[in-house]
Design an enzyme around this catalytic site. Structure first.
Site, PDB file in Angstrom:
ATOM      1  N   ARG A 101     -43.099  -6.476 -33.499  1.00  0.00           N
ATOM      2  CA  ARG A 101     -41.776  -7.144 -33.149  1.00  0.00           C
ATOM      3  C   ARG A 101     -41.526  -8.261 -32.273  1.00  0.00           C
ATOM      4  O   ARG A 101     -42.419  -8.377 -31.322  1.00  0.00           O
ATOM      5  CB  ARG A 101     -41.089  -5.935 -31.941  1.00  0.00           C
ATOM      6  N   GLN A 131     -34.775  -0.288 -39.182  1.00  0.00           N
ATOM      7  CA  GLN A 131     -33.430   0.123 -38.867  1.00  0.00           C
ATOM      8  C   GLN A 131     -32.624   0.420 -39.690  1.00  0.00           C
ATOM      9  O   GLN A 131     -31.849   1.476 -40.149  1.00  0.00           O
ATOM     10  CB  GLN A 131     -32.806  -0.800 -37.765  1.00  0.00           C
TER      11      GLN A 131
HETATM   12  N1   CP Z   1     -32.673   0.293 -32.472  1.00  0.00           N
HETATM   13  C1   CP Z   1     -33.946  -0.061 -32.184  1.00  0.00           C
HETATM   14  O1   CP Z   1     -34.643  -0.915 -32.438  1.00  0.00           O
HETATM   15  O2   CP Z   1     -34.019   0.247 -30.791  1.00  0.00           O
HETATM   16  P1   CP Z   1     -35.208  -0.195 -29.782  1.00  0.00           P
HETATM   17  O3   CP Z   1     -35.063  -1.597 -29.555  1.00  0.00           O
HETATM   18  O4   CP Z   1     -35.044   0.477 -28.675  1.00  0.00           O
HETATM   19  O5   CP Z   1     -36.302  -0.059 -30.461  1.00  0.00           O
HETATM   20  N1  NVA Z   2     -29.579  -7.102 -32.546  1.00  0.00           N
HETATM   21  C1  NVA Z   2     -30.164  -6.328 -31.671  1.00  0.00           C
HETATM   22  C2  NVA Z   2     -30.809  -5.029 -32.258  1.00  0.00           C
HETATM   23  C3  NVA Z   2     -31.703  -4.122 -31.282  1.00  0.00           C
HETATM   24  C4  NVA Z   2     -32.284  -3.085 -31.922  1.00  0.00           C
HETATM   25  C5  NVA Z   2     -31.364  -7.109 -30.637  1.00  0.00           C
HETATM   26  O1  NVA Z   2     -31.803  -8.002 -31.705  1.00  0.00           O
HETATM   27  O2  NVA Z   2     -31.632  -7.133 -29.774  1.00  0.00           O
END
Ligand code: CP
Ligand code: NVA
Length: 305
Positions: A101, A131
């Site tokens: 991430r 997601q």
């Molecule tokens: N939806 C999602 O990716 O949640 P997190 O940011 O908590 O991992």
């Molecule tokens: N668009 C949001 C998604 C979180 C799961 C972000 O990038 O913060």
């Protein structure tokens, strides 16, 4: 050749269906997969916070007989303490897969280029494929035939919106997106999604009025107006997104009953009201649960040898 999961753009419709079929088997009979990834180890490199993604990958790996290592923002200091390429090559000597991430999408492309093991995108500023795969699986559970479903995405044309564009257009679902003009999804992604939609027999529509998106929707989806890393823009964004909140009044403009989706975390009272996200039409926790099952399918497909 190792395989990565960076973007739904590069998956065929057949590959998507295979992931969903395997997900259903895993969800129905989890014990049959208790040793599928025995002794495999997954590294989770997170440069941003996470609840669902981190926990579902860690639990998923454990349930498949493997284990995982969480490497948070202060641990390896990706790209600061050493280059992404050196981290990729080092981890490839220890573990069986990398989940990343990160901020810039080019970081994950670089990780995939240098790693000799599978790399999985756990969210970048551009995309959030795991997601969207869990979301489509969730919709499939509710409607069975995806080709009859129209999804309205109302809010920011962000990473989640981009991955939904790819997923819906590949699977033959109509997608109607409403954003303020300056927060439209990226043009190149819309163009590619329209080409996929032509092949699958679906449509991609872009609007600047939420009413236009929701009027033909079976499912309405929203996400935060301010994503991780954009916190400095929160106030300005609240202004631009006025009128884009998913509330009872907006939902009343849909042609009939409409399911409500959100990837979470939600900024309650901002992009969505409590009465909507907590209503019986909301399937947000089904989506969250399905992250676990879909990602187990992805892990099996990429890591099993
Ligand atoms: N939806 C999602 O990716 O949640 P997190 O940011 O908590 O991992
Ligand atoms: N668009 C949001 C998604 C979180 C799961 C972000 O990038 O913060």
């Amino acid at each position: 050749m190792k395989k990565d999961l960076i973007s739904i753009q590069s998956l065929s419709r057949r590959e998507l269906i295979d992931i969903f079929n395997l997900t259903a088997k895993i969800k129905n009979t989890p014990s049959k997969f208790a040793y599928t990834l025995k002794r495999k180890v997954l590294a989770l490199i997170f440069q941003k916070p996470s609840c669902r993604t981190r926990v579902s990958f860690e639990v998923g790996m454990y349930q498949l007989g493997g284990s995982s290592l969480y490497l948070g923002p202060d641990q390896i200091k990706l790209g600061q303490r050493e280059s992404i390429g050196d981290i990729a090559r080092t981890l490839s000597r220890y573990v069986d897969g990398i989940v990343l991430r990160t901020f810039a999408h080019k970081n994950i492309l670089q990780m995939a280029e240098y790693a000799s093991i599978p790399v999985i995108n756990a969210l970048t500023d551009l995309l959030h494929p795991c997601q969207a795969l869990a979301d489509i699986y969730t919709i499939k559970e509710k409607f069975v035939n995806l080709k009859r479903v129209t999804l309205a995405f109302i809010g920011d044309g962000n990473n989640v919106c981009h991955s939904l564009l790819y997923a819906c257009s590949k699977m033959g679902m109509n997608i109607r997106i409403a954003t303020p003009e300056r927060y439209s999804p990226r043009e190149s992604i819309v163009r590619q999604a329209r080409a996929f939609a032509r092949d699958s027999g679906s449509k991609v529509y872009l609007f600047n009025e939420p009413k236009r998106a929701i009027e033909a929707a079976d499912v309405v989806y929203t996400d935060v107006w301010t994503s991780m890393g954009q916190e400095g823009e929160t106030r300005a964004r609240r202004n631009y997104f006025k009128g884009f909140q998913i509330n009872k009044k907006l939902l009343s403009l849909a042609k009939g009953k409409c399911l409500v989706m959100h990837c979470l975390p939600a900024h309650r009272g901002e992009e969505i009201t409590d009465d909507v996200i907590d209503s019986s039409d909301s399937i947000v926790f089904d989506q969250a649960e399905n992250r676990l099952h879909v990602q187990k399918a992805i892990l099996i497909q990429l890591l099993r040898r």
